[in-house]
Design a protein around this motif. Structure first.
Motif, PDB file in Angstrom:
ATOM      1  N   GLN A 157      62.379  63.395  94.926  1.00 25.28           N
ATOM      2  CA  GLN A 157      62.680  64.127  93.701  1.00 25.28           C
ATOM      3  C   GLN A 157      61.584  65.155  93.465  1.00 25.28           C
ATOM      4  OE1 GLN A 157      65.488  63.792  91.971  1.00 25.28           O
ATOM      5  NE2 GLN A 157      64.900  65.468  90.606  1.00 25.28           N
ATOM      6  N   VAL A 158      61.986  66.401  93.139  1.00 25.45           N
ATOM      7  CA  VAL A 158      61.050  67.509  92.984  1.00 25.45           C
ATOM      8  C   VAL A 158      61.156  68.045  91.566  1.00 25.45           C
ATOM      9  CG1 VAL A 158      60.339  69.776  93.837  1.00 25.45           C
ATOM     10  CG2 VAL A 158      61.269  68.079  95.420  1.00 25.45           C
ATOM     11  N   GLN A 159      59.995  68.355  90.991  1.00 25.12           N
ATOM     12  CA  GLN A 159      59.919  68.971  89.666  1.00 25.12           C
ATOM     13  C   GLN A 159      58.987  70.169  89.757  1.00 25.12           C
ATOM     14  OE1 GLN A 159      61.746  67.891  87.102  1.00 25.12           O
ATOM     15  NE2 GLN A 159      61.061  69.494  85.713  1.00 25.12           N
ATOM     16  N   VAL A 160      59.431  71.318  89.240  1.00 26.57           N
ATOM     17  CA  VAL A 160      58.663  72.564  89.313  1.00 26.57           C
ATOM     18  C   VAL A 160      58.391  73.056  87.896  1.00 26.57           C
ATOM     19  CG1 VAL A 160      58.615  74.938  90.183  1.00 26.57           C
ATOM     20  CG2 VAL A 160      59.715  73.133  91.527  1.00 26.57           C
ATOM     21  N   ASN A 161      57.164  73.486  87.663  1.00 22.75           N
ATOM     22  CA  ASN A 161      56.768  74.053  86.375  1.00 22.75           C
ATOM     23  C   ASN A 161      55.973  75.328  86.661  1.00 22.75           C
ATOM     24  OD1 ASN A 161      56.174  74.552  83.732  1.00 22.75           O
ATOM     25  ND2 ASN A 161      54.689  72.904  83.512  1.00 22.75           N
ATOM     26  N   GLN A 166      51.962  78.134  89.276  1.00 19.75           N
ATOM     27  CA  GLN A 166      53.045  77.167  89.317  1.00 19.75           C
ATOM     28  C   GLN A 166      52.512  75.820  89.793  1.00 19.75           C
ATOM     29  OE1 GLN A 166      56.088  78.260  92.125  1.00 19.75           O
ATOM     30  NE2 GLN A 166      54.643  78.835  93.724  1.00 19.75           N
ATOM     31  N   SER A 167      53.181  74.777  89.323  1.00 18.45           N
ATOM     32  CA  SER A 167      52.828  73.404  89.691  1.00 18.45           C
ATOM     33  C   SER A 167      54.079  72.730  90.228  1.00 18.45           C
ATOM     34  CB  SER A 167      52.294  72.621  88.484  1.00 18.45           C
ATOM     35  OG  SER A 167      51.138  73.253  87.959  1.00 18.45           O
ATOM     36  N   VAL A 168      53.962  72.087  91.373  1.00 22.05           N
ATOM     37  CA  VAL A 168      55.081  71.424  92.039  1.00 22.05           C
ATOM     38  C   VAL A 168      54.702  69.959  92.219  1.00 22.05           C
ATOM     39  CG1 VAL A 168      56.578  71.371  94.060  1.00 22.05           C
ATOM     40  CG2 VAL A 168      55.682  73.552  93.229  1.00 22.05           C
ATOM     41  N   ARG A 203      44.551  80.452  95.501  1.00 23.70           N
ATOM     42  CA  ARG A 203      43.753  81.428  94.760  1.00 23.70           C
ATOM     43  C   ARG A 203      44.384  81.773  93.421  1.00 23.70           C
ATOM     44  NH1 ARG A 203      42.256  85.813  99.562  1.00 23.70           N
ATOM     45  NH2 ARG A 203      41.137  84.337 100.936  1.00 23.70           N
ATOM     46  N   ARG A 204      45.683  81.683  93.359  1.00 21.67           N
ATOM     47  CA  ARG A 204      46.383  81.988  92.115  1.00 21.67           C
ATOM     48  C   ARG A 204      46.335  80.835  91.124  1.00 21.67           C
ATOM     49  NH1 ARG A 204      52.315  83.705  93.363  1.00 21.67           N
ATOM     50  NH2 ARG A 204      52.371  81.478  93.847  1.00 21.67           N
ATOM     51  N   GLY A 205      45.957  79.673  91.590  1.00 25.64           N
ATOM     52  CA  GLY A 205      45.900  78.493  90.726  1.00 25.64           C
ATOM     53  C   GLY A 205      47.082  77.566  90.884  1.00 25.64           C
ATOM     54  N   ASP A 206      47.871  77.700  91.974  1.00 33.14           N
ATOM     55  CA  ASP A 206      49.013  76.820  92.197  1.00 33.14           C
ATOM     56  C   ASP A 206      48.539  75.437  92.611  1.00 33.14           C
ATOM     57  OD1 ASP A 206      50.357  79.102  91.682  1.00 33.14           O
ATOM     58  OD2 ASP A 206      51.078  79.442  93.728  1.00 33.14           O
ATOM     59  N   ARG A 207      49.340  74.433  92.217  1.00 30.47           N
ATOM     60  CA  ARG A 207      49.006  73.036  92.530  1.00 30.47           C
ATOM     61  C   ARG A 207      50.234  72.338  93.085  1.00 30.47           C
ATOM     62  NH1 ARG A 207      46.668  71.092  86.894  1.00 30.47           N
ATOM     63  NH2 ARG A 207      48.483  72.337  86.275  1.00 30.47           N
ATOM     64  N   LEU A 208      49.998  71.471  94.063  1.00 27.88           N
ATOM     65  CA  LEU A 208      51.055  70.691  94.705  1.00 27.88           C
ATOM     66  C   LEU A 208      50.599  69.244  94.814  1.00 27.88           C
ATOM     67  CD1 LEU A 208      53.709  70.313  96.302  1.00 27.88           C
ATOM     68  CD2 LEU A 208      52.456  71.020  98.363  1.00 27.88           C
ATOM     69  N   SER A 209      51.419  68.327  94.295  1.00 28.93           N
ATOM     70  CA  SER A 209      51.098  66.903  94.356  1.00 28.93           C
ATOM     71  C   SER A 209      52.294  66.145  94.902  1.00 28.93           C
ATOM     72  CB  SER A 209      50.745  66.367  92.962  1.00 28.93           C
ATOM     73  OG  SER A 209      51.845  66.487  92.077  1.00 28.93           O
TER      74      SER A 209
END
Length: 509
Positions: free
Chosen positions: A259-263, A353-355, A384-390
């Motif tokens: 399951q994926v959630q994007v913000n 964006q955060s994924v 560099r843009r501040g994106d995060r992936l967990s």
């Protein structure tokens, strides 16, 4: 043969079979009668405001009219035989649906004595109804109301400072709309009314929130409109990106495995950028050179005073030395290569964006790094843009599967009842044929009345053993021949059956 006699000659198994067949026929007949007598509903109103649903049902309950709610409470259906009574009850309660709105058909009822004011008002009402019915055809909108303010045509002839046409649209029971849909509705209304400009259209939803204009100078709803546009753009991006990632993971891992959630944080502001660049090569455009030279012999100063010596050429000859004057000037205009770039930055740039990805515990842990790399490349993660992936791995819950009755299953249930009825009818036909066959066999072999004789024998045996006795010798009711008495009584009681048995004996010969 009477039914009681047939039932008496049957065995216990046959009686149980007949009782079961009769029971099945009764049950199937009851079900078919119940389905046939079920009330048939027809849709009366559509696009009802859910806030008025309770008022509509109360009006129908007062009149005792059965009803059925459809389309999540926005449509009302009643029995076919009580449509007229339901319309009267709803009209008395002041409830009208989208189907009750009138458009240009109002102009069909114009009389000869109608004044200009009445014609103008009727035309305005007709135009409002047509616009409302057109807007209700947009997907996601269940109800609409349009109010127009049209300028007086007669006043425009004598005054140039007339008020422009305006329009107010109220969307009731509408789902969240995209900014493009709201703009399309505003454009539709503006193009349908003569002299109506796009900035004079106001669109409001059922909660009173301003949807259009989204941003205008000096407008109270400008900031809120820009915020709504930003939220709508972010929501659309989040849903679309998460859908694409979920589809990719379903194809690789299987259903119900991830399951994926994007913000995302998007920049919804539109900006312009101007850039000026000069080249290194210098090109002369214009060049000007000015040279001035003066040579002469000088005369010593002196002479008599007075105007005669001061007027030229007298004073010019008073010098004592030679003169050599030179003056030179140069003016050059150079040109440089210049590039001017005018760029309009469209809204929608990703600020960050955060994924978040959750994987079921059944997925092997060795495949988690590959999933991380695939998701990062698919969504375009930029550190560099501040994106995060967990990515986390947990045990997914297994929700119970809810079995819903589909129209196909309902048709299958009805077909099952019909098949049961046909099977019961075929069983009855088969049992009846078997009973008739057994009856014919019993009459051809050993009938019931023959069992009453002490020693049942065939006609050949009776002729061989018993000698014929003249009827004059034997009395009519002689106690010495009880079998004959029984035969005579049977002939008197049931001559048809005796004749049938005699025919059977004749066939044996």
């Amino acid at each position: 043969m009477p039914f009681r006699t047939v039932l008496a000659n049957l065995s216990n198994r046959g009686r149980i079979a007949i009782a079961g067949a009769v029971l099945v026929i009764v049950v199937v007949g009851f079900l078919l009668l119940r389905l046939a007598s079920a009330p048939s509903y027809t849709t009366l109103l559509t696009g009802i405001d859910p806030a008025q649903t309770g008022k509509a049902t109360a009006a129908l309950d007062t009149r005792g009219i059965p009803y059925e709610l459809q389309n999540n409470g926005t449509a009302l259906a009643v029995e076919k035989g009580q449509t007229a009574q339901a319309r009267i009850a709803l009209a008395t309660a002041g409830i009208t649906g989208s189907s009750q709105q009138r458009g240009f058909e109002l102009l069909d009822r114009q009389g000869l004595g109608t004044s200009n004011f009445q014609q103008q008002v009727t035309y305005q009402r007709a135009l409002e109804g047509e616009l409302a019915r057109t807007i209700q055809q947009v997907q996601g909108i269940s109800g609409a109301q349009v109010n127009l303010v049209l300028p007086d045509k007669e006043a425009q002839l004598f005054s140039s400072n007339t008020n422009p046409a305006t329009a107010a649209v109220l969307l009731s029971g509408a789902a969240p709309l995209d900014p493009s849909q709201v703009r399309g509705i505003a454009q539709l209304v503006a193009n349908s009314v003569q002299g109506l400009k796009l900035d004079k259209v106001t669109i409001t939803d059922g909660t009173g929130q301003l949807l259009w204009p989204t941003s205008s100078p000096g407008s109270a709803g400008g900031t809120d409109g820009a915020l709504l546009a930003k939220q709508a753009a972010e929501s659309q991006y989040d849903v679309q990106t998460a859908s694409n990632l979920n589809a990719m993971l379903v194809r690789t891992l299987g259903p119900n495995k991830a399951q994926v959630q994007v913000n995302a944080d998007l920049n919804a502001n539109q900006a312009t950028q101007d850039q000026l660049r000069y080249g290194r090569r210098i090109v002369p455009l214009t060049q000007r050179t000015d040279n001035e030279t003066l040579r002469g012999t000088g005369i010593a100063p002196g002479g008599a005073a007075g105007t005669g010596t001061n007027n030229p050429p007298t004073y010019a000859q008073t010098g004592t030395g030679n003169s050599n004057y030179r003056h030179s000037t140069r003016d050059q205009t150079n040109g440089v290569d210049k590039t001017v770039t005018h760029t309009t930055i469209a809204p929608g740039q990703i600020n960050s964006q955060s994924v978040s990805v959750l994987v079921d515990s059944s997925v092997p842990a060795a495949s988690i790094p590959q999933l991380r790399a695939a998701v990062a490349n698919a969504v375009g993660i930029n550190a560099r843009r501040g994106d995060r992936l967990s990515i986390g791995q947990v045990a997914f819950a297994r929700p119970p599967v809810a079995v819903t009755a589909s129209p196909v299953s309902k048709i299958g249930n009805y077909a099952k009842y019909v098949l049961l009825g046909l099977a019961a009818l075929a069983f009855l036909i088969f049992v009846t044929r078997q009973l008739r066959k057994r009856e014919r066999e019993s009459l051809a072999g050993e009938p019931t009345w023959l069992r009453e004789i002490e020693a049942p024998r065939t006609l050949a045996e009776l002729e061989r053993i018993e000698e014929p006795v003249p009827t004059a010798v034997l009395p009519l009711r002689s106690p010495e021949h009880p079998a004959r008495m029984q035969v005579e009584e049977l002939v008197e009681r049931d001559p048809d059956r005796v004749a049938q048995q005699v025919r059977a004996w004749m066939q044996e010969d």
